[in-house]
Design a protein around this motif. Structure first.
Motif, PDB file in Angstrom:
ATOM      1  N   ASP A   1      42.843 -45.196  55.449  1.00 44.75           N
ATOM      2  CA  ASP A   1      41.817 -45.750  56.335  1.00 44.75           C
ATOM      3  C   ASP A   1      40.474 -45.691  55.604  1.00 44.75           C
ATOM      4  N   ARG A   2      39.854 -46.864  55.451  1.00 46.95           N
ATOM      5  CA  ARG A   2      38.579 -46.921  54.715  1.00 46.95           C
ATOM      6  C   ARG A   2      37.550 -45.937  55.258  1.00 46.95           C
ATOM      7  N   ARG A   3      37.582 -45.730  56.588  1.00 47.83           N
ATOM      8  CA  ARG A   3      36.579 -44.851  57.184  1.00 47.83           C
ATOM      9  C   ARG A   3      36.784 -43.397  56.770  1.00 47.83           C
ATOM     10  N   GLN A   4      38.049 -43.082  56.354  1.00 47.72           N
ATOM     11  CA  GLN A   4      38.307 -41.693  55.934  1.00 47.72           C
ATOM     12  C   GLN A   4      38.047 -41.475  54.446  1.00 47.72           C
TER      13      GLN A   4
ATOM     14  N   SER B   1      41.988 -48.663  47.897  1.00 50.70           N
ATOM     15  CA  SER B   1      42.251 -49.491  49.083  1.00 50.70           C
ATOM     16  C   SER B   1      43.162 -50.669  48.746  1.00 50.70           C
TER      17      SER B   1
ATOM     18  N   LYS C   1      50.203 -52.760  54.041  1.00 51.78           N
ATOM     19  CA  LYS C   1      48.879 -52.589  54.641  1.00 51.78           C
ATOM     20  C   LYS C   1      48.801 -51.321  55.496  1.00 51.78           C
ATOM     21  N   ASP C   2      49.895 -51.074  56.259  1.00 50.99           N
ATOM     22  CA  ASP C   2      49.894 -49.918  57.172  1.00 50.99           C
ATOM     23  C   ASP C   2      49.846 -48.596  56.418  1.00 50.99           C
TER      24      ASP C   2
END
Ligand SMILES: CC(C)(COP(=O)(O)OP(=O)(O)OC[C@H]1O[C@@H](n2cnc3c(N)ncnc32)[C@H](O)[C@@H]1OP(=O)(O)O)[C@@H](O)C(=O)NCCC(=O)NCCS
Length: 285
Positions: A137-140, A229, A132-133
């Motif tokens: 990042d979805r926002r990027q 993702s 997961k880490d």
């Protein structure tokens, strides 16, 4: 056992068989086969229950593809797979398709050999598992922008050369479903590579992935990984490609299993396997 043509109502039974086999397809992929021509898609029923499937798709009269060959594990070894394949061949011969192609798993290969299929080249499935880490990042991630239509036309034209036939209807459907996975690399006005991607039932799948050189191949993979993702990413690489192993290994992919590209009939349109980093998928070529 009864063989009949497949309909939409058979999709749940097909999904059950592909889940048992650990495959990654979604219902949308069964529909691609049915929409392309349901007369070439078959199920085998025993006592009214679907125990086997096989589907075909014809690429512009040059060759046809056979995919989704699945038999319920409890019913294997009784000729269901061979009978389904024979029905596919009978159908494709009846509409005078000059060549039938497929990508065989080790379980399927001996059956195809007995039916007159010859190996063309080898493929390898590679799998990346990300924690997961390590996921982007979805926002990027960029917005779900579509590739402009004229650019997509160039890509589809180039794909005819790389694949050997026109499969633009499928690639358009793949692009519509996940536009952020469609990508192309250009240098001085020349296209150096392109890729499409699918969101499967448990993994994101990169392919077709075409690149003229290693640097382009790497850029395409890195972009795909930054847009995906999912924790699991799959890609079916061509062993004929000189640099693909290096690229996937450097990004942490692990070898999963072999596949053999096979054909029956006159293989007059082999495409350009040396440009192929990864195929669309064994079910479609
Ligand atoms: C590949 C697959 C479709 C074959 O289906 P099947 O109905 O078992 O095929 P058949 O019975 O026609 O042929 C299987 C061969 O293995 C032999 N066999 C014997 N016992 C078997 C068993 N318990 N399981 C599987 N095969 C067996 C059969 O005798 C036959 O060989 P033969 O023609 O020399 O007799 C099936 O194994 C399957 O669904 N595998 C998982 C998905 C897959 O890999 N699909 C192929 C994609 S290319």
């Amino acid at each position: 056992m009864q063989i009949r043509t497949m309909t939409e109502t058979d999709i749940p039974a097909g999904m059950r068989l592909k889940d048992i086999a650990g495959w990654n397809q979604t219902e949308a992929e069964w529909r691609i086969f049915l929409n392309a021509g349901r007369n070439g898609c078959f199920v085998a029923e025993v006592d009214g229950i679907v125990r086997g499937t096989a589907a075909t798709i014809v690429y512009g009269g040059r060759f046809a593809w056979v995919g989704m060959v699945l038999v319920d594990p409890e019913y294997r070894g009784h000729g269901i797979g061979t009978t389904l394949l024979n029905r596919c061949i009978e159908y494709l011969d009846s509409i005078r398709v000059p060549c039938i192609k497929l990508d065989a798993t080790p379980l399927g290969k001996p059956i195809y050999e007995k039916l007159g299929f010859t190996s063309e080249y080898e493929l390898e499935r590679w799998t990346l598992k990300r924690r997961k880490d390590d996921l982007p990042d979805r926002r990027q991630m960029g917005p779900d922008e579509s590739m402009p239509a004229p650019l997509l036309e160039h890509v589809l034209q180039a794909d005819r050369e790389a694949f050997g036939a026109d499969r633009s209807a499928i690639l358009r459907a793949v692009d519509r479903a996940r536009p952020h996975f469609t990508n192309s690399v250009w240098n001085m006005g020349r296209m150096e590579g392109y890729a499409f991607g699918r969101r499967g039932s448990f993994a994101d799948h990169l392919g077709p992935w075409i690149a003229k050189d290693e640097g382009t191949g790497q850029r395409i993979l890195d972009r795909f990984l930054s847009q995906s993702s999912r924790g699991v990413v799959l890609t079916d690489c061509s062993k004929a490609n000189p640099f693909i192993r290096r690229i996937v290994q450097a990004r942490g992919f692990e070898y999963s299993r072999p596949l053999a590209r096979m054909f029956r009939g006159r293989n007059e349109y082999p495409g350009r396997p040396e440009l192929v980093c990864a195929i669309l998928g064994p079910e479609f070529g």
